[in-house]
Design a protein around this motif. Structure first.
Motif, short mmCIF file in Angstrom:
data_model
loop_
_atom_site.label_atom_id
_atom_site.label_comp_id
_atom_site.label_asym_id
_atom_site.label_seq_id
_atom_site.Cartn_x
_atom_site.Cartn_y
_atom_site.Cartn_z
N MET A 1 0.81 -1.22 0.00
CA MET A 1 0.00 0.00 0.00
C MET A 1 0.85 1.27 0.00
SD MET A 1 -3.12 -0.73 -0.48
CE MET A 1 -3.90 0.83 -0.12
N TYR B 1 -12.65 2.24 -4.88
CA TYR B 1 -11.51 2.94 -4.28
C TYR B 1 -11.50 2.93 -2.75
CZ TYR B 1 -10.93 4.53 -9.10
OH TYR B 1 -10.79 4.58 -10.47
N ASP B 2 -12.46 2.26 -2.11
CA ASP B 2 -12.34 2.04 -0.67
C ASP B 2 -11.11 1.17 -0.43
OD1 ASP B 2 -14.64 3.39 0.08
OD2 ASP B 2 -15.84 1.58 0.42
N VAL B 3 -10.44 1.40 0.70
CA VAL B 3 -9.39 0.48 1.15
C VAL B 3 -10.07 -0.43 2.17
CG1 VAL B 3 -7.20 0.26 2.39
CG2 VAL B 3 -7.52 2.12 0.74
N HIS C 1 -6.09 -3.97 0.85
CA HIS C 1 -5.84 -3.38 -0.47
C HIS C 1 -7.03 -2.50 -0.87
CE1 HIS C 1 -2.77 -6.71 -1.68
NE2 HIS C 1 -2.21 -5.76 -0.95
N ARG C 2 -6.88 -1.87 -2.03
CA ARG C 2 -7.90 -0.94 -2.53
C ARG C 2 -8.84 -1.66 -3.50
NH1 ARG C 2 -7.77 4.21 -1.98
NH2 ARG C 2 -5.52 4.29 -1.61
N PHE D 1 -9.58 -6.25 -6.21
CA PHE D 1 -8.70 -5.45 -5.37
C PHE D 1 -7.35 -5.27 -6.05
CE2 PHE D 1 -11.69 -6.64 -2.14
CZ PHE D 1 -11.55 -5.75 -1.10
N ASP E 1 -1.93 -0.51 -3.77
CA ASP E 1 -1.45 0.71 -4.43
C ASP E 1 -0.07 0.55 -5.04
OD1 ASP E 1 -3.80 1.92 -3.69
OD2 ASP E 1 -2.89 3.43 -2.40
N VAL F 1 -10.79 9.33 5.50
CA VAL F 1 -10.93 9.01 4.08
C VAL F 1 -11.89 9.98 3.38
CG1 VAL F 1 -10.31 6.59 4.36
CG2 VAL F 1 -12.73 7.27 4.47
N VAL G 1 -6.32 9.92 -4.01
CA VAL G 1 -6.91 8.71 -4.59
C VAL G 1 -7.22 8.92 -6.06
CG1 VAL G 1 -8.90 7.15 -4.55
CG2 VAL G 1 -7.82 7.83 -2.41
N MET H 1 -5.15 6.71 -8.75
CA MET H 1 -5.86 5.72 -9.55
C MET H 1 -5.85 6.09 -11.03
SD MET H 1 -6.21 3.57 -7.26
CE MET H 1 -6.81 2.34 -8.38
#
Length: 154
Positions: free
Chosen positions: A29, A54-56, A69-70, A81, A84, A114, A123, A127
């Protein structure tokens, strides 16, 4: 409280306390979460609520390994997932494997939510750059490191 001190699983700890502060292990991450420096605050996942892209999140992987993970894709009954700092996604993680979602984190000693604008900016940029980051790491960074190690005799 450390769940491993009481020999509780993360699931049992989350069932009891609802929240877990966790010192991440590994480099998957980076650069957001660095082992030995940063912490994550995880909230037990509500079984009636879906995670968002995009939530972890923490899920239980093979051999009951906990993975943080994301989420890069939300599917009908699960998620894909990607760490990062990783090149390969983990596809088809089932809904019931996900046990917690990151709500806050401590980065370089400062606590962040977050929902903070700075985190949301990070983020979106991180991403957006995923294809470029994967290309650079796979075709430039890794080959250079392999060459350097070969030249050093490793």
């Amino acid at each position: 409280m450390d769940p491993t001190a009481n020999k509780m699983s993360f699931e049992e700890y989350l069932d009891t306390y609802g929240e877990l502060t966790y010192a991440n292990q590994g480099v998957s991450m980076l650069p957001l979460i660095k082992q030995g420096r940063d912490m994550v605050i995880l909230k037990k996942k509500d079984k009636n609520t879906r995670c968002k892209k995009y939530d972890v999140a923490m899920y239980v992987g093979p051999e009951h390994k906990y993975i943080l993970h994301r989420i890069i894709k939300v599917k009908d009954n699960g998620y894909d997932f990607l760490g990062d700092n990783l090149l390969v996604k983990e596809p088809d993680v089932k809904e019931d494997q996900v046990i917690a979602v990151m709500t806050e984190f401590v980065h370089k000693g400062k606590r962040h939510s977050v929902t903070d604008k700075g985190y949301l900016w990070y983020v979106s940029i991180w991403m957006f750059l995923t294809p470029v980051r994967i290309f650079v790491k796979k075709y430039i960074w890794i080959p250079i490191h392999k060459l350097i190690n070969k030249l050093r005799g490793k």
